[in-house]
Design a protein around this motif. Structure first.
Motif, PDB file in Angstrom:
ATOM      1  N   PHE A 121       0.840  -1.202   0.000  1.00  0.00           N
ATOM      2  CA  PHE A 121       0.000   0.000   0.000  1.00  0.00           C
ATOM      3  C   PHE A 121       0.873   1.250   0.000  1.00  0.00           C
ATOM      4  O   PHE A 121       2.023   1.220   0.438  1.00  0.00           O
ATOM      5  CB  PHE A 121      -0.897   0.008   1.234  1.00  0.00           C
ATOM      6  CG  PHE A 121      -2.058  -0.937   1.130  1.00  0.00           C
ATOM      7  CD1 PHE A 121      -3.283  -0.509   0.651  1.00  0.00           C
ATOM      8  CD2 PHE A 121      -1.925  -2.266   1.487  1.00  0.00           C
ATOM      9  CE1 PHE A 121      -4.340  -1.382   0.535  1.00  0.00           C
ATOM     10  CE2 PHE A 121      -2.981  -3.143   1.378  1.00  0.00           C
ATOM     11  CZ  PHE A 121      -4.195  -2.699   0.903  1.00  0.00           C
ATOM     12  N   SER A 123       0.720   3.792   1.854  1.00  0.00           N
ATOM     13  CA  SER A 123       1.142   4.219   3.196  1.00  0.00           C
ATOM     14  C   SER A 123       1.925   3.123   3.917  1.00  0.00           C
ATOM     15  O   SER A 123       2.361   3.327   5.036  1.00  0.00           O
ATOM     16  CB  SER A 123      -0.093   4.587   4.004  1.00  0.00           C
ATOM     17  OG  SER A 123      -0.939   3.446   4.112  1.00  0.00           O
ATOM     18  N   ALA A 125       0.711   0.628   5.344  1.00  0.00           N
ATOM     19  CA  ALA A 125      -0.382  -0.086   6.026  1.00  0.00           C
ATOM     20  C   ALA A 125       0.129  -1.095   7.055  1.00  0.00           C
ATOM     21  O   ALA A 125      -0.465  -2.150   7.241  1.00  0.00           O
ATOM     22  CB  ALA A 125      -1.299  -0.777   5.003  1.00  0.00           C
ATOM     23  N   LEU A 126       1.223  -0.742   7.733  1.00  0.00           N
ATOM     24  CA  LEU A 126       1.711  -1.637   8.785  1.00  0.00           C
ATOM     25  C   LEU A 126       0.798  -1.546   9.998  1.00  0.00           C
ATOM     26  O   LEU A 126       0.228  -0.487  10.272  1.00  0.00           O
ATOM     27  CB  LEU A 126       3.138  -1.234   9.190  1.00  0.00           C
ATOM     28  CG  LEU A 126       4.210  -1.350   8.108  1.00  0.00           C
ATOM     29  CD1 LEU A 126       5.553  -0.855   8.641  1.00  0.00           C
ATOM     30  CD2 LEU A 126       4.339  -2.786   7.633  1.00  0.00           C
ATOM     31  N   LEU A 127       0.657  -2.646  10.705  1.00  0.00           N
ATOM     32  CA  LEU A 127      -0.162  -2.646  11.921  1.00  0.00           C
ATOM     33  C   LEU A 127       0.643  -1.952  13.018  1.00  0.00           C
ATOM     34  O   LEU A 127       1.715  -2.435  13.413  1.00  0.00           O
ATOM     35  CB  LEU A 127      -0.534  -4.080  12.310  1.00  0.00           C
ATOM     36  CG  LEU A 127      -1.332  -4.826  11.234  1.00  0.00           C
ATOM     37  CD1 LEU A 127      -1.462  -6.295  11.549  1.00  0.00           C
ATOM     38  CD2 LEU A 127      -2.710  -4.210  11.071  1.00  0.00           C
ATOM     39  N   THR A 128       0.126  -0.827  13.494  1.00  0.00           N
ATOM     40  CA  THR A 128       0.946   0.046  14.337  1.00  0.00           C
ATOM     41  C   THR A 128       1.164  -0.496  15.751  1.00  0.00           C
ATOM     42  O   THR A 128       2.036  -0.001  16.457  1.00  0.00           O
ATOM     43  CB  THR A 128       0.305   1.445  14.420  1.00  0.00           C
ATOM     44  OG1 THR A 128      -1.096   1.288  14.684  1.00  0.00           O
ATOM     45  CG2 THR A 128       0.483   2.204  13.132  1.00  0.00           C
ATOM     46  N   ASP A 129       0.360  -1.484  16.158  1.00  0.00           N
ATOM     47  CA  ASP A 129       0.559  -2.022  17.509  1.00  0.00           C
ATOM     48  C   ASP A 129       1.513  -3.216  17.518  1.00  0.00           C
ATOM     49  O   ASP A 129       1.739  -3.817  18.564  1.00  0.00           O
ATOM     50  CB  ASP A 129      -0.793  -2.391  18.144  1.00  0.00           C
ATOM     51  CG  ASP A 129      -1.552  -3.406  17.309  1.00  0.00           C
ATOM     52  OD1 ASP A 129      -1.301  -3.473  16.087  1.00  0.00           O
ATOM     53  OD2 ASP A 129      -2.390  -4.139  17.873  1.00  0.00           O
ATOM     54  N   TYR A 138       3.043 -11.674  10.706  1.00  0.00           N
ATOM     55  CA  TYR A 138       1.579 -11.718  10.813  1.00  0.00           C
ATOM     56  C   TYR A 138       0.904 -12.666   9.806  1.00  0.00           C
ATOM     57  O   TYR A 138       0.150 -13.562  10.202  1.00  0.00           O
ATOM     58  CB  TYR A 138       1.024 -10.298  10.685  1.00  0.00           C
ATOM     59  CG  TYR A 138      -0.432 -10.165  11.063  1.00  0.00           C
ATOM     60  CD1 TYR A 138      -0.818 -10.141  12.391  1.00  0.00           C
ATOM     61  CD2 TYR A 138      -1.426 -10.073  10.094  1.00  0.00           C
ATOM     62  CE1 TYR A 138      -2.156 -10.030  12.750  1.00  0.00           C
ATOM     63  CE2 TYR A 138      -2.755  -9.961  10.442  1.00  0.00           C
ATOM     64  CZ  TYR A 138      -3.116  -9.933  11.763  1.00  0.00           C
ATOM     65  OH  TYR A 138      -4.436  -9.833  12.099  1.00  0.00           O
ATOM     66  N   ARG A 187       6.568  -7.933   4.173  1.00  0.00           N
ATOM     67  CA  ARG A 187       5.326  -8.592   4.587  1.00  0.00           C
ATOM     68  C   ARG A 187       4.552  -9.102   3.373  1.00  0.00           C
ATOM     69  O   ARG A 187       3.951 -10.180   3.419  1.00  0.00           O
ATOM     70  CB  ARG A 187       4.461  -7.599   5.389  1.00  0.00           C
ATOM     71  CG  ARG A 187       3.252  -8.220   6.032  1.00  0.00           C
ATOM     72  CD  ARG A 187       2.478  -7.211   6.845  1.00  0.00           C
ATOM     73  NE  ARG A 187       1.854  -6.172   6.016  1.00  0.00           N
ATOM     74  CZ  ARG A 187       1.091  -5.209   6.481  1.00  0.00           C
ATOM     75  NH1 ARG A 187       0.859  -5.118   7.777  1.00  0.00           N
ATOM     76  NH2 ARG A 187       0.554  -4.307   5.680  1.00  0.00           N
TER      77      ARG A 187
END
Lengths: 300, 265
Positions: A121, A123, A125-129, A138, A187
């Protein structure tokens, strides 16, 4: 005869699946075969509200090589990727990926297909947590039953491929824009997909980050022997790594061909886009009433 | 002619707004069904709910305890001054206990929950949407309904009755501190009346049922607003505001309906 080697690591750190020729026993990258189609789009119509985005768009995307989809901002390039990924549904027409009609699939089948697609993506779109390591792990944790040691090995190899093995413990908030995209790329290739879609990978990148991304896309495509779809309006960088290019405008394909053929194209629109002319078939002014009418508020 | 046009224009706007509201209600209802059906996946991954219970429930605890304490203290003061004129100050304990269990516990907890946890849920999910994290999950063949929305929804539904119970318990302790320790009411009288008058089914169970209903509604609105928001900073701000306003109004309206159903003789 050809065979795939299992992840030899080159001096650049790229995890390569190279193709070996048995006859001369030389390792070489396989030339992209553009005749075998992976994505087949036919008579695609799509609107957002009253605005028509695609008006009978048709195109083929080969199974191998880098295919660029280019066009000015707002022509629906990102929308096209979302349609290919089944995140949006067309009003009319069909999109086939590897022989499967994306929009006729059940949710289960669609999710199975998406496991064979990777998407980068704009941005990241990494999972920020989650940490960088956990972000790359993941999809592996979600879709495989690999043990922790193997997941660790795979994640570190993927991160090494994008040059960020040393950033495995960092959080997404600590990464620069270019690093985020590289992690997102690691990823995207985690499950060894058959195709990778890149949504504006070069936008907002400094020259060094852009150079890294350009070479990563090209080398990963050659090493993994996948279908890479790059959506971009960055002409020189995108053309430098593409095997085939589709130019889209006003909801249709304007021209398709090899980068060399399109660079010397006589089609007015293609010429304007490649050379960045301010006026031409894509007008400088957005459609509006004559300026005198607006200034004197005639007919209002 | 101009007046008619203006009238028609106004009517058209009202009609469009009404249609928009019904469309959202319809989308929200379908969304709720999807969330409920996605909750089955949580049996396989219970840790997702545990993680959310911490951020939705435990982190809301402090505001619930402080608010419960002060509400109980204020109620004890007010009811003492009202009842002492009639010599009925011994009833302060039962009055506070019944008010808290039947009404204030579930309602005030739900309002505070909507303001603290509900707005945070909307902002979190909305920001995930704006930064394409939800799209990214979909493209990784991971259903965000199961991994993001359902755990938060379930955590909200579980947290609310627990928080309401804690609110009521702390409120009664606050009332005790004021009525007995400060105003000198007899401790035995304070505790014995609630023991006799508070009914397990009528008061405690009904209060818990109310808080479960409020939990479903407040969390549903919060996660839906986040998931359905326009992914811009302005859209996210509007969605967060809508969460608090819509949840509060829904809670107060449902409280009236539930009270009428539960306590009408």
């Amino acid at each position: 005869m050809e065979r795939h080697l299992n992840y030899p690591i080159s001096d650049r750190g790229i995890v390569s699946v190279m193709v070996q020729s048995r006859e001369n026993n030389k390792i070489s990258y396989k030339a992209a075969d553009l005749s075998d189609t992976l994505v087949k789009i036919r008579d695609l119509h799509f609107s957002r509200g009253s605005r028509k985005i695609f008006d009978g768009l048709s195109m083929d995307i080969p199974r191998q090589g880098v295919t660029a989809i280019m066009g000015p901002s707002g022509t629906g390039k990102t929308t096209l990727l979302k349609l290919i990924g089944g995140q949006l549904t067309p009003d009319e027409g069909s999109i086939e990926v590897d022989g499967l009609d994306v929009h006729q699939l059940s949710t289960k089948k669609l999710f199975e297909l998406r496991q064979r697609m990777g998407m980068l993506f704009q941005s990241g779109a990494l999972l920020t947590d989650l940490s960088v390591f956990e972000n790359v792990a993941y999809p592996l944790r979600e879709h495989t039953r690999l043990n922790e040691a193997l997941i660790r090995h795979l994640v570190l190899l993927k991160l090494n491929a994008v040059g960020l093995r040393g950033a495995a413990d960092m959080m997404p908030s600590e990464l620069s824009g270019g690093m985020s995209r590289r992690v997102a790329l690691a990823r995207a290739i985690a499950l060894d997909p058959m195709m990778i879609m890149y949504d504006e990978p070069f936008t907002g990148q400094d020259p060094i980050s852009k150079g890294v991304l350009v070479s990563l896309i090209s080398e990963l495509n050659n090493a993994l022997n996948v279908c890479s779809i790059v959506v971009s309006h960055d002409v020189p960088d995108t053309l430098s790594i593409s095997d085939y290019v589709h130019f889209i405008s006003a909801g249709k394909v304007v021209e398709s061909g090899s980068p060399e053929a399109l660079t010397s194209s006589n089609v007015e629109w293609t010429h304007q886009f490649i050379h960045g002319d301010a006026d031409g078939p894509v007008p400088f002014h957005y459609p509006a009433d004559p300026i005198m009418d607006d200034l004197y508020q005639r007919g209002k | 002619m101009n007046l008619i046009n203006r009238f028609l224009d106004r009517m058209q706007k009202i009609g469009a707004a009404t249609l928009h509201s019904f469309r959202r209600l319809g989308r929200g209802s379908v969304f709720l069904l999807e969330v409920i059906s996605s909750c089955a996946s949580l049996f396989v991954r219970p840790l997702l709910v545990v993680k959310q219970l911490y951020s939705v429930g435990v982190q809301t605890l402090i505001i619930i305890v402080v608010a419960g304490l002060f509400v109980g203290m204020v109620m004890a003061l007010q009811s003492y001054y009202a009842l002492v004129d009639f010599g009925a100050e011994d009833s302060v304990g039962v009055m506070v206990a019944l008010s808290l269990l039947r009404e204030l516990g579930p309602v005030v907890t739900a309002l505070l929950f909507a303001g603290r946890a509900g707005s945070a849920l909307t902002a979190e999910i909305g920001l995930m949407k704006a930064t394409e994290q939800l799209s990214g999950m979909e493209m990784m063949a991971v259903n965000p309904m199961q991994r993001v929305v359902a755990p938060r929804f379930m955590a909200g539904v579980i947290s609310m009755p627990l928080l309401a119970t804690i609110f009521s318990a702390v409120g009664v302790i606050g009332a005790y501190m004021v009525a007995v320790e400060l105003l000198g009411l007899d401790s035995g009288a304070f505790w014995s009346q609630p023991q006799n008058k508070v009914d397990l089914h009528l008061d405690l169970y009904n209060g818990i049922i109310k808080s479960v209903v409020f939990g479903v509604v407040a969390t549903w609105i919060a996660v839906f607003e986040g998931y359905d928001c326009i992914p811009t900073s302005e859209g996210l701000g509007q969605a967060t505001t809508r969460t608090v306003v819509h949840s509060s109004l829904a809670i107060l309206f449902l409280d009236f309906v539930l009270t009428a159903l539960m306590f009408t003789k």
